[in-house]
Design a protein around this motif. Structure first.
Motif, short mmCIF file in Angstrom:
data_model
loop_
_atom_site.label_atom_id
_atom_site.label_comp_id
_atom_site.label_asym_id
_atom_site.label_seq_id
_atom_site.Cartn_x
_atom_site.Cartn_y
_atom_site.Cartn_z
N ASN A 1 0.81 -1.22 0.00
CA ASN A 1 0.00 0.00 0.00
C ASN A 1 0.85 1.28 0.00
OD1 ASN A 1 0.97 -0.16 2.62
ND2 ASN A 1 -0.97 0.31 3.60
N LYS A 2 2.16 1.12 -0.07
CA LYS A 2 3.06 2.28 -0.17
C LYS A 2 3.50 2.46 -1.63
CE LYS A 2 3.16 2.91 4.32
NZ LYS A 2 2.54 4.09 4.97
N THR A 3 3.79 3.69 -2.00
CA THR A 3 4.29 3.99 -3.34
C THR A 3 5.75 4.39 -3.26
OG1 THR A 3 2.12 4.75 -4.11
CG2 THR A 3 4.03 5.47 -5.37
N ILE A 4 6.59 3.75 -4.05
CA ILE A 4 8.00 4.11 -4.12
C ILE A 4 8.17 5.23 -5.14
CG2 ILE A 4 10.32 3.27 -4.62
CD1 ILE A 4 9.33 0.46 -3.94
N ALA A 5 8.84 6.29 -4.75
CA ALA A 5 9.02 7.42 -5.66
C ALA A 5 9.79 7.01 -6.91
CB ALA A 5 9.75 8.54 -4.94
N THR A 6 9.38 7.59 -8.03
CA THR A 6 10.13 7.49 -9.29
C THR A 6 10.87 8.80 -9.47
OG1 THR A 6 8.46 6.05 -10.27
CG2 THR A 6 9.94 7.19 -11.78
N SER A 7 12.09 8.76 -9.98
CA SER A 7 12.83 10.00 -10.21
C SER A 7 12.63 10.46 -11.66
CB SER A 7 14.32 9.81 -9.92
OG SER A 7 14.96 9.05 -10.92
N TYR A 8 12.63 11.78 -11.83
CA TYR A 8 12.41 12.38 -13.15
C TYR A 8 13.41 13.51 -13.39
CZ TYR A 8 7.83 10.12 -12.64
OH TYR A 8 6.82 9.21 -12.44
N GLY A 9 13.66 13.79 -14.64
CA GLY A 9 14.46 14.94 -15.01
C GLY A 9 13.57 16.05 -15.53
N TYR A 10 14.02 17.28 -15.36
CA TYR A 10 13.36 18.42 -16.01
C TYR A 10 14.13 18.68 -17.29
CZ TYR A 10 11.61 23.13 -16.89
OH TYR A 10 11.05 24.25 -17.47
N ARG A 11 13.53 18.42 -18.43
CA ARG A 11 14.23 18.46 -19.70
C ARG A 11 13.46 19.29 -20.73
NH1 ARG A 11 17.27 16.68 -16.49
NH2 ARG A 11 18.28 14.63 -16.45
N TYR B 1 23.00 7.42 -11.22
CA TYR B 1 22.25 7.13 -12.45
C TYR B 1 20.75 7.34 -12.30
CZ TYR B 1 26.74 4.77 -12.80
OH TYR B 1 28.08 4.48 -12.75
N THR B 2 20.33 8.10 -11.28
CA THR B 2 18.93 8.50 -11.12
C THR B 2 18.89 10.02 -10.97
OG1 THR B 2 18.77 8.50 -8.69
CG2 THR B 2 18.55 6.36 -9.82
N HIS B 3 17.69 10.56 -10.80
CA HIS B 3 17.52 12.01 -10.63
C HIS B 3 17.20 12.40 -9.19
CE1 HIS B 3 17.31 11.83 -14.99
NE2 HIS B 3 16.22 11.09 -14.92
N PHE B 4 17.30 11.47 -8.26
CA PHE B 4 17.01 11.78 -6.86
C PHE B 4 18.10 12.69 -6.28
CE2 PHE B 4 14.82 7.62 -7.25
CZ PHE B 4 13.55 8.02 -6.88
N SER B 5 17.67 13.58 -5.39
CA SER B 5 18.63 14.46 -4.71
C SER B 5 18.06 14.79 -3.33
CB SER B 5 18.86 15.75 -5.51
OG SER B 5 19.86 16.55 -4.91
#
Length: 376
Positions: free
Chosen positions: A232-242, A326-330
């Protein structure tokens, strides 16, 4: 007429209740309104800064011991999961948890026949690691061991057990040239080995120690290793602003990648839970102030880094960074040692992948307490 008289009586009673009320109640009413207005103003400012910098994520700010969380954007754009319902990969900010558990074991062992200290040699637990006779727990906790392996955050496309991940790191250490010992060289393998020592000392898995020593005492409801995350938890996906667009180039932390980093980056949590961990390092629930000072001032340190924490301005602030290669997490945290002021910021969209959370975090801090936190 009866209705009008009834209204007049009710109005008179209400005015009497207010005007005849104790002064403490009268002054409390505008205080509440002022607090609500201040909270709303802070939320608006933070969201504006996040938007102008093209980032998405969750921010927890603390002023004079009172925390407030601001969520902006989606943790998963595909199913429109809001950031207040998602878990973020903690990355290297997990290292302070590992450092804290190692510090607990050091203090717990002091009355034993063979106590553990920061000078205890790695060879006591892992004699087959190259150079282990000259590597101490302090070296591992301050990244001054000379260990210099690569690829810990590049997926091996294999799901490792804890022992498997630690053994993989040992194999890499033994086949890789070391850097100069006693010099700062940040490497995840140091904390993989610490996870292994925690296992050896306690006879229990790192995961079990995490639950018993950190999660249960602090009553954390949103902190898990990858394999323990409920459905029932959602794992964050990382995204770039492009190219002027948000939510581009989605990258997730996979189960296989997370399994490579026990003790060094396989923990998922929220800013609220991470703030509770920071409080626990100082209020006796995890460490006492004396134990915290021990962990963050180990004699092996060559920079301000010790036990997962950077101490800035002579210990006036504590700082930690976290991302996953290799991800967009910060991720970034800066707090006063007593946790009364500061910020915890987890981003899952960034225009670049290097130091964005710190940059944005300081802009937020400067709107809250100008000149108290100084970027450096």
């Amino acid at each position: 007429m009866k209705n009008w008289q009834h209204f007049t009586l009710k109005l008179t009673a209400s005015l009497t209740l207010i005007l005849g009320a104790p002064s403490s109640i009268l002054t409390h009413l505008p205080d509440r309104a002022s607090a609500a207005s201040s909270k709303q103003n802070t939320t608006s400012k933070i969201k504006s800064i996040l938007e102008k910098n093209h980032v998405r994520g969750s921010v927890l700010v603390v002023q004079d011991g009172k925390s407030q969380t601001v969520n902006y954007g989606y943790g998963n754009y595909k199913n429109k999961a809001l950031n207040n319902r998602v878990l973020y990969p903690l990355g290297s900010m997990e290292k302070v948890v590992t450092g804290a558990m190692m510090t607990q074991l050091i203090f717990e062992s002091q009355d034993s026949e063979n106590p553990i200290t920061q000078d205890s040699k790695l060879s006591r637990w892992f004699p087959k690691v190259k150079g282990s006779k000259n590597i101490t727990i302090g070296h591992l906790m301050t990244h001054t061991s000379g260990i210099n392996i690569i690829g810990t955050e590049r997926t091996q496309n294999h799901f490792y057990s804890e022992t498997g991940a630690i053994q993989w790191a040992i194999n890499e250490i033994n086949s890789t040239s070391s850097s100069k010992r006693d010099s700062f060289n940040y490497n995840n393998a140091n904390y993989l080995l610490l996870a292994g020592i925690i296992r050896k000392v306690t006879g229990k898995s790192y995961d079990t120690n995490l639950k018993n020593r950190i999660i249960k005492p602090l009553k954390l409801k949103n902190t898990f290793e990858y394999q323990d995350i409920p459905k029932n938890k959602t794992i964050a996906t990382s995204y770039g602003y492009r190219h002027g667009r948000s939510y581009q180039d989605p990258v997730k932390v996979t189960k296989a990648l997370a399994s490579q980093l026990p003790g060094a980056g396989n923990l998922f949590t929220t800013p609220q839970d991470y703030y509770k961990i920071m409080q626990g390092l100082y209020n006796g629930k995890i460490l006492t102030p004396t134990q915290y000072d021990y962990m963050t001032t180990l004699s092996a340190k060559k920079t301000t880094y010790s036990g997962g924490i950077y101490r800035r301005a002579g210990g006036k602030f504590k700082v930690a960074y976290g991302n996953i290669g290799y991800t967009h997490f910060s991720n970034w945290m800066e707090l006063t040692p007593d946790n009364a002021n500061g910020i915890v910021i987890f981003l899952n969209q960034t225009p670049s992948d290097n130091g964005v959370a710190k940059k944005v975090g300081y802009k937020i801090l400067q709107t809250m307490q100008d000149d108290f936190f100084v970027e450096g």
